[in-house]
Design a protein around this motif. Structure first.
Motif, PDB file in Angstrom:
ATOM      1  N   HIS A 183      -4.194   0.399  -3.539  1.00 47.12           N
ATOM      2  CA  HIS A 183      -5.080   1.142  -2.648  1.00 47.12           C
ATOM      3  C   HIS A 183      -5.392   0.333  -1.388  1.00 47.12           C
ATOM      4  O   HIS A 183      -5.128  -0.875  -1.311  1.00 47.12           O
ATOM      5  N   CYS A 221       7.676  -0.550  -4.074  1.00 51.54           N
ATOM      6  CA  CYS A 221       6.386  -0.925  -3.480  1.00 51.54           C
ATOM      7  C   CYS A 221       5.284  -0.843  -4.539  1.00 51.54           C
ATOM      8  O   CYS A 221       5.355  -0.049  -5.474  1.00 51.54           O
ATOM      9  N   TRP A 224       9.141   4.749   5.426  1.00 52.37           N
ATOM     10  CA  TRP A 224       8.535   5.471   4.295  1.00 52.37           C
ATOM     11  C   TRP A 224       7.962   6.817   4.734  1.00 52.37           C
ATOM     12  O   TRP A 224       8.121   7.828   4.048  1.00 52.37           O
ATOM     13  N   HIS A 243       0.819  -1.210   0.000  1.00 53.53           N
ATOM     14  CA  HIS A 243       0.000   0.000   0.000  1.00 53.53           C
ATOM     15  C   HIS A 243       0.861   1.271   0.000  1.00 53.53           C
ATOM     16  O   HIS A 243       0.304   2.376   0.110  1.00 53.53           O
ATOM     17  N   GLU A 270       3.891   3.825  -1.837  1.00 54.27           N
ATOM     18  CA  GLU A 270       4.280   4.275  -3.179  1.00 54.27           C
ATOM     19  C   GLU A 270       5.798   4.361  -3.290  1.00 54.27           C
ATOM     20  O   GLU A 270       6.478   4.818  -2.373  1.00 54.27           O
ATOM     21  N   GLY A 299       2.085   0.121  -4.418  1.00 50.67           N
ATOM     22  CA  GLY A 299       1.192   1.275  -4.473  1.00 50.67           C
ATOM     23  C   GLY A 299      -0.272   0.918  -4.647  1.00 50.67           C
ATOM     24  O   GLY A 299      -1.043   1.659  -5.271  1.00 50.67           O
TER      25      GLY A 299
END
Length: 386
Positions: A73, A69, A107, A63, A65, A71
């Motif tokens: 939803h 990763c 992150w 989940h 970005e 990305g």
């Protein structure tokens, strides 16, 4: 026999992408996890070799970005957690801690250099992370933590102990939270740092297919570049926990669904008094009550997923989902075991294994009591736990 989540046609409200994610993870679980999970649980072993496979599927930090990763939803991530926990809470816990605690802390709060060093490897599963917040004397009250970080020239020196840390004994990097003169701060501690040791917790009756450890820091010296520069105060680790709790409220639905599927199948083939026990009124009442509970939990999870995708979810709403769905899943697991009778205490059948795991899930990432009081505070404005 109807799948319990088909009762309200819930799959029809998912998007094509969401169904694809769920189907892909379910297929992986069927091939690589279900044939072995009872053995892993019985042996008390987490299969570390799965980490790169989970990485290749894009499930680690899925989940988030960038930095390798996926990305995806929030709802798609939740559905992946559902299928992982349908196999075993230990597997979902690994993915949840890796992505929503270890990776999310880097992150969200890390420097560019920290992100570039760790996130691609963690996303690929070639490195494993853990999240050190809970202490032996401070679980529900992390503000009282005793782990300290003291400045010494350009460095920091850390001392303290963390406990009940998922992935701790196999982690390549630990996010450690400590008190400083400026408040609570986060630090990245790589495995092998002098003074940093781990000890796995043995004799568990729950989450046996998962590594749970103590982390010990004795005069651990770190450069200032190990500090998460954007993490200031207790709100930083709590925001990470909220990410993990979101995955849990979906994961619990997966465990409950797996239990109910097992009970439905067993009741249809177990013959007593000349007919399958699925035909008896008391059994049908159990099955109907559990199906209603499961479906309402799933609808709650999807609603919260849509809110999170829209950027409107609040912490107390996550508490509602975690409290309700884990509590209901645990009740379903226990009730399903009664339908299986004595056979239900065998590792051949999943419900009691799920029930044992869910006892831990009920406690970690905020106990049921803490989430109850968080909801109470949202309703009344009064923080009753202080």
């Amino acid at each position: 026999m109807t799948d319990p989540l088909d009762l309200l046609d819930i799959p029809t409200v998912l998007t094509d992408e969401e169904r694809d994610i769920q189907s892909t993870v379910a297929g992986f679980v069927a091939d690589r996890v279900r044939p072995h999970v009872a053995e892993w649980f019985g042996d008390g072993r987490f299969p570390r070799e799965l980490a790169p496979e989970l990485g290749r599927l894009g499930l680690l930090g899925m989940h988030l970005e960038g930095y390798g990763c996926a990305g995806v939803h929030a709802t798609g991530y939740g559905l992946a957690c559902l299928e992982l926990e349908a196999a075993d809470s230990g597997l979902r816990s690994f993915v949840s801690v890796q992505g929503s605690l270890s990776m999310f802390s880097i992150w969200r709060y890390g420097s560019r250099e920290q992100k570039e060093e760790w996130l691609p490897r963690l996303a690929a599963g070639t490195a494993i992370g853990c999240f050190g917040l809970t202490e032996p004397d401070h679980g529900s009250d992390p503000a009282g933590m005793r782990t300290k970080a003291v400045r010494d020239g350009d460095d920091w020196v850390l001392n303290g102990t963390k406990t009940w840390i998922t992935n701790g004994g196999i982690a390549d990097v630990a996010t450690i939270w400590a008190t400083t003169q400026e408040g609570i701060r986060g630090f990245l501690v790589p495995r092998g740092t002098p003074g940093f040791t781990t000890r796995d917790i043995d004799g568990k009756l729950s989450l046996r297919a998962s590594v749970t450890s103590e982390l010990h820091l004795a005069d651990v010296r770190l450069p200032d570049t190990a500090r998460l520069p954007a993490a200031t105060g207790l709100s930083a680790p709590l925001s990470c926990l909220n990410e993990a709790r979101f995955g849990i409220l979906f994961g619990a639905v997966g465990a409950a669904r797996d239990c109910l599927r097992a009970a439905l199948s067993y009741a249809d083939t177990r013959v007593q008094f000349g007919r399958p026990i699925s035909g008896f009124q008391l059994t049908q009442r159990k099955l109907a009550d559990m199906a209603v509970s499961l479906n309402t939990s799933m609808l709650l999870a999807l609603h919260l997923g849509r809110l999170k995708d829209a950027g409107r979810i609040r912490a107390e709403q996550v508490s509602v989902g975690k409290l309700n769905n884990v509590r209901e899943a645990l009740s379903i697991a226990r009730e399903c075991r009664t339908i299986l009778g004595a056979n239900g205490i065998s590792l051949e059948y999943a419900p009691l294994r799920h029930a044992n795991n869910l006892e831990s899930v009920l406690t970690y990432e905020g106990t049921a009591e803490i989430h109850t009081l968080a909801i109470g505070q949202a309703l009344t404005g009064v923080p009753a736990y202080r």
